[in-house]
Every structure is written in structure tokens, then in C-alpha cells.
Design a protein around this motif. Structure first.
Motif, PDB file in Angstrom:
ATOM      1  N   PHE A 254      -2.920 -10.495  -4.552  1.00 29.35           N
ATOM      2  CA  PHE A 254      -4.035  -9.567  -4.785  1.00 29.35           C
ATOM      3  C   PHE A 254      -3.504  -8.261  -5.345  1.00 29.35           C
ATOM      4  O   PHE A 254      -2.630  -7.621  -4.754  1.00 29.35           O
TER       5      PHE A 254
ATOM      6  N   THR B 254      -3.737  -4.427  -6.137  1.00 27.57           N
ATOM      7  CA  THR B 254      -4.430  -3.228  -5.660  1.00 27.57           C
ATOM      8  C   THR B 254      -4.513  -2.152  -6.734  1.00 27.57           C
ATOM      9  O   THR B 254      -5.032  -1.070  -6.478  1.00 27.57           O
TER      10      THR B 254
ATOM     11  N   ARG C 104      -5.272  -1.370 -11.132  1.00 25.92           N
ATOM     12  CA  ARG C 104      -6.181  -1.854 -12.162  1.00 25.92           C
ATOM     13  C   ARG C 104      -5.605  -1.620 -13.555  1.00 25.92           C
ATOM     14  O   ARG C 104      -5.014  -0.577 -13.822  1.00 25.92           O
TER      15      ARG C 104
ATOM     16  N   SER D 196       0.838  -1.201   0.000  1.00 25.03           N
ATOM     17  CA  SER D 196       0.000   0.000   0.000  1.00 25.03           C
ATOM     18  C   SER D 196       0.869   1.244   0.000  1.00 25.03           C
ATOM     19  O   SER D 196       1.798   1.374   0.807  1.00 25.03           O
TER      20      SER D 196
ATOM     21  N   SER E 100      -8.488  -6.162  -8.637  1.00 24.68           N
ATOM     22  CA  SER E 100      -9.197  -5.189  -7.803  1.00 24.68           C
ATOM     23  C   SER E 100     -10.528  -4.838  -8.464  1.00 24.68           C
ATOM     24  O   SER E 100     -10.743  -3.718  -8.940  1.00 24.68           O
TER      25      SER E 100
ATOM     26  N   SER F  36     -14.999  -1.516 -13.120  1.00 22.43           N
ATOM     27  CA  SER F  36     -13.845  -1.082 -12.329  1.00 22.43           C
ATOM     28  C   SER F  36     -12.528  -1.369 -13.043  1.00 22.43           C
ATOM     29  O   SER F  36     -11.649  -0.516 -13.096  1.00 22.43           O
ATOM     30  N   ASP F  37     -12.379  -2.587 -13.559  1.00 23.75           N
ATOM     31  CA  ASP F  37     -11.160  -2.992 -14.259  1.00 23.75           C
ATOM     32  C   ASP F  37     -11.573  -3.773 -15.493  1.00 23.75           C
ATOM     33  O   ASP F  37     -11.814  -4.977 -15.437  1.00 23.75           O
TER      34      ASP F  37
ATOM     35  N   SER G 238     -14.864  -6.032  -8.050  1.00 24.32           N
ATOM     36  CA  SER G 238     -15.859  -6.820  -7.332  1.00 24.32           C
ATOM     37  C   SER G 238     -16.783  -7.531  -8.309  1.00 24.32           C
ATOM     38  O   SER G 238     -16.837  -7.211  -9.496  1.00 24.32           O
TER      39      SER G 238
END
Length: 435
Positions: A402, A404, A406, A81, A152, A247-248, A154
Motif C-alpha cells: 500500500f 502512502t 501519491r 509512516s 492512496s 487525490s492521485d 479512494s
């Protein structure tokens, strides 16, 4: 007897603290290993891109060597992050030592991480080449594997083509209403607020357009794949409604090792298995690895100017066509070690005859592959491929599982930083063992 006399805490008192970061950080600390690695890199391209220049007006930029070192050390420690990295650069000794008093903020860190894919790609090539020149790494034997990483995005961000068109129509109507409202408002402040709302609406429209474009690409890929299958399968797939993420747009639904379907990317990683050095990493939106052996060998040739002599891949990663093509690769013949897919049992005599006839006509390189994998020596060589599973697991334990960020370009940048971070620690181990 009076009360005990003690010196009590006064946390409201302002004071200047004298801190010697160099003396506080141990001489064998990992942060020093990371900084030594960064100092050995050619970062001239990053310095050339800085607009602030000596003798000219403007605030000086943060040293790109510091930004790169912070990301590499953060990746080594499992920090992914930008906000957390910025906080640690102010509070943690190791990160403060790397920063050396240079102020950093999360915006600058986040932009730096994804803004230099070409440079990071070059640095991976040059750092691996340096290890080869030192005699610490050999590129003669390479293991390749694909591993899924979560995107990233949903589940609710995936929309059908019909829904995406509806969103675009709604945004068009909203933009028209905002334009009319702004033109009828004489107050400049209101215009600015409406302009912000207008800009937000346009961004939604652009995301919907990108998602619809990605959906068209998915549909084209599906239709191309359906041509190679039976007619009934093609009809079945054409009836199913495809989706793309707002989103991506470049993320795809994929089956993960636990059997669940999630938005993700398929990372293709090539490793020198005995040394544990990542020599190539390519992020893809492919749902499976079939047929990617040749592109990965081509990428290794692009990076290092030569093809590996031996390639270790999983079942179905290299098709029979790939094995034949790699045996005659223009950069040099590549010997493939991959398990032979199991034959179907309980087949009819006619099917068995067709299978034998087909294999009799196979290229010699494919016949040699079948014979090679049936031998104990071939199985022993292939056993080295399991080492890449350890490397993939290690990277995921440090945040690679994962994404973070896109988009393919940005996740490729993150993958390259992970490769560099993993390699610098492995290289330190190799050099220590060679002493």
C-alpha cells in the motif's frame, strides 16, 4: 508494629538519565547492518544539496545519512509512516542509536523519502554493482514480474470528465467571489484569512486540472488500443465513461489478484533469482504486464551496461515480437523463458491451418522458444522464476502493498527504498554464507 518501609515511585520527579546507546545495542543488531551499508554509499550528492554551510548563518541540517538509515531500517522493520518513524527515533533503542541524538521530525523525514529519486536510483545501481564485483551476484539470469500495489486514492475520488469540468467551474466562481470579498475588506487580518481560503480553492482547481489531464491521457490510450481491436469492441469502450482521481491523478483502477478492482500501481521488479537481489524496479500505471519485457531489459542495460543472457517472465509478459527483438538486442542476445500460451481447442480446420501457416513463418528465435519451453530442461530453468514471488511477498509483508504517497515519482522513490532495504539484508546473508 509500624507500616512497611519501602521506596515508592515518584514519577513527577525530574532526573537526568545516563544512557550509553552504543553499549545497549547488541553488536549483531540489524540497525548496525543498516548503518554499515549506509556508510558504504556515496552520498555526496545529498550533502551538496544542503544549503546550510560552515561559516555561514543558519541552522545545520540533519545528516542525510541518518535520514536514509532511518528509512532503510524502518522499511526492514515494516515501518512506512514518517510520523511513526519520528516517534520511534525518540523512544526505540535501535532508532535512537541510528539517530545518535540528532533531532528529526516527520516533515523532514517525509520530504526526504520522496525528494531524491535520482539519488536512490543511483544507489541501487551502485550497490548491486558492488555485489557483482564481489562475486556474490550474477546478472546473467534475471527474473521479471509485475505486482499490483494499492494507491492512496479512494473510490469516491475518481470523477468523470463532466464532473471534473463542473468542479473547475465551481472553483472559478468561488475564486472570483473570494477576490471580490478580499478587495472590499479593509482589514488586513481578514485579507490574510481570505488569502488562505483563496489558496485552498486554487489547490482544488489545480488537482481537478491534473485529474482531467490524466483522464485525457487515459482516453487517448483507450482510443489507441481500440484501433487494434474489432470495431464493435471499440464502440463499446468509447461509450463507457472514463474516470480519474482527484487525490492521485496518476493512479489507475486495476484488477488485483483477488479479483477486486482498486486504485493502484503496477510495480515491475527485476531480480537475480538465485541470490534474491532486486536489480531494477519501475513503478507504472499499466493495468497489465504485456509487452514490458523489452523495456525492463533496456532498463537493466541502462543501469549495468549489459543485457542478461537469460530472462524469466510469466505467460504473456513477453510477446512473440518481444522474444524476437530480445534475441537480437543491441546489448547482446537475450534468451527468454516464458510459458507458451495454451492454444484454443475445438477450432475449425481452417483456423488450424492458419495457425500452422502463421507459426511456420515465425522467426527462428520464436520457434526455438516454443521448442525450449516444451523440454524438461527449459521447464527446470523457468522454475527459478517462482523465487521472485517470494521476494514480492516479502516486500509486501514489509509495507510495499500500500502506497502512502501519491504520484508516480513519489511511489518510485518508495519502491527504490524497499529495493535497497531488501537488498542490504539479502547481501548480509550472502556475505555470511560466503565466509
Amino acid at each position: 508494629m509500624g507500616d512497611a518501609r519501602v521506596v515508592r515511585a515518584d514519577r513527577a520527579q525530574l532526573r537526568w538519565d545516563m544512557i550509553d546507546l552504543e553499549a545497549l545495542l547488541p553488536s549483531d543488531h540489524r540497525a548496525r547492518i543498516v548503518w554499515g551499508f549506509v556508510e558504504s554509499l556515496d552520498l555526496s550528492e545529498l550533502y551538496a544539496a544542503i544549503k546550510s554551510r560552515e561559516g555561514e548563518a543558519g541552522r545545520p541540517a540533519a545528516d542525510p545519512a541518518i535520514l536514509l538509515a532511518l528509512w532503510l531500517y524502518g522499511t526492514v522493520e515494516g515501518v512506512g509512516s514518517a510520523r511513526e518513524l519520528a516517534r520511534l527515533a525518540e523512544s526505540d533503542l535501535a532508532y535512537r542509536w541510528i539517530a545518535g541524538g540528532v533531532p528529526v521530525n516527520y516533515h523532514g523525514l517525509a520530504d526526504f523519502r520522496v525528494g531524491h529519486v535520482t539519488v536512490l536510483d543511483r544507489l541501487l545501481c551502485e550497490s548491486v554493482t558492488a555485489l557483482v564485483d564481489e562475486g556474490l551476484v550474477s546478472l546473467a539470469e534475471i527474473a521479471v514480474d509485475g505486482t499490483k500495489v494499492r494507491a492512496s486514492a479512494s473510490k469516491s475520488s475518481f470523477k468523470t470528465g463532466t464532473k471534473l469540468m463542473q468542479i473547475e467551474e465551481q472553483v472559478e466562481a468561488r475564486l472570483a467571489a473570494l477576490k471580490a470579498e478580499v478587495e472590499g475588506d479593509p482589514q488586513a487580518g481578514s485579507r490574510r484569512r481570505e488569502a488562505a481560503r483563496n489558496r485552498a480553492a486554487r489547490e482544488v482547481k489545480e488537482r481537478a486540472a491534473r485529474a482531467r489531464q490524466a483522464l485525457d491521457q487515459i482516453r487517448a490510450e483507450k482510443e489507441e488500443s481500440a484501433k487494434k481491436r474489432r470495431v464493435d469492441e471499440a464502440k463499446k469502450k468509447q461509450k463507457s465513461e472514463l474516470t480519474a482521481s482527484l487525490s492521485d491523478a496518476q493512479a489507475r483502477y486495476m484488477r488485483f489478484p483477488d479479483g477486486a478492482f482498486r486504485p493502484g500501481y503496477n510495480a515491475q521488479i527485476a531480480v537475480a533469482p538465485k541470490e534474491g537481489i532486486i536489480v531494477s524496479v519501475e513503478m507504472t500505471a499499466r493495468r497489465n504486464d504485456a509487452g514490458l519485457a523489452t523495456p525492463m531489459v533496456d532498463d537493466i542495460v541502462r543501469r549495468y551496461g549489459a543485457a542478461p543472457q537469460t530472462l524469466l517472465v510469466d505467460t504473456n509478459y513477453a510477446t512473440a515480437e518481444d522474444i524476437a527483438a530480445l534475441a537480437e538486442h543491441e546489448a547482446g542476445p537475450v534468451t527468454v523463458y516464458a510459458p507458451v500460451p495454451a492454444d484454443r481447442e475445438n477450432v475449425t480446420p481452417g483456423t488450424l491451418r492458419n495457425r500452422k501457416s502463421k507459426r511456420a513463418r515465425e522467426p527462428e528465435s520464436v520457434k526455438e522458444w516454443r521448442s525450449r519451453m516444451a523440454s524438461e530442461a527449459g521447464k527446470a530453468v523457468y522454475g527459478l522464476r517462482k523465487l521472485i514471488e517470494r521476494i514480492n511477498a516479502d516486500r509486501k509483508n514489509h509495507g510495499f502493498g500500500f502506497m502512502t504517497v501519491r504520484g508516480l515519482a513519489k511511489v518510485q522513490a518508495v519502491a527504490l527504498i524497499h529495493a535497497l532495504a531488501g537488498n542490504l539484508i539479502a547481501a548480509h546473508r550472502l556475505r555470511a554464507a560466503a565466509v
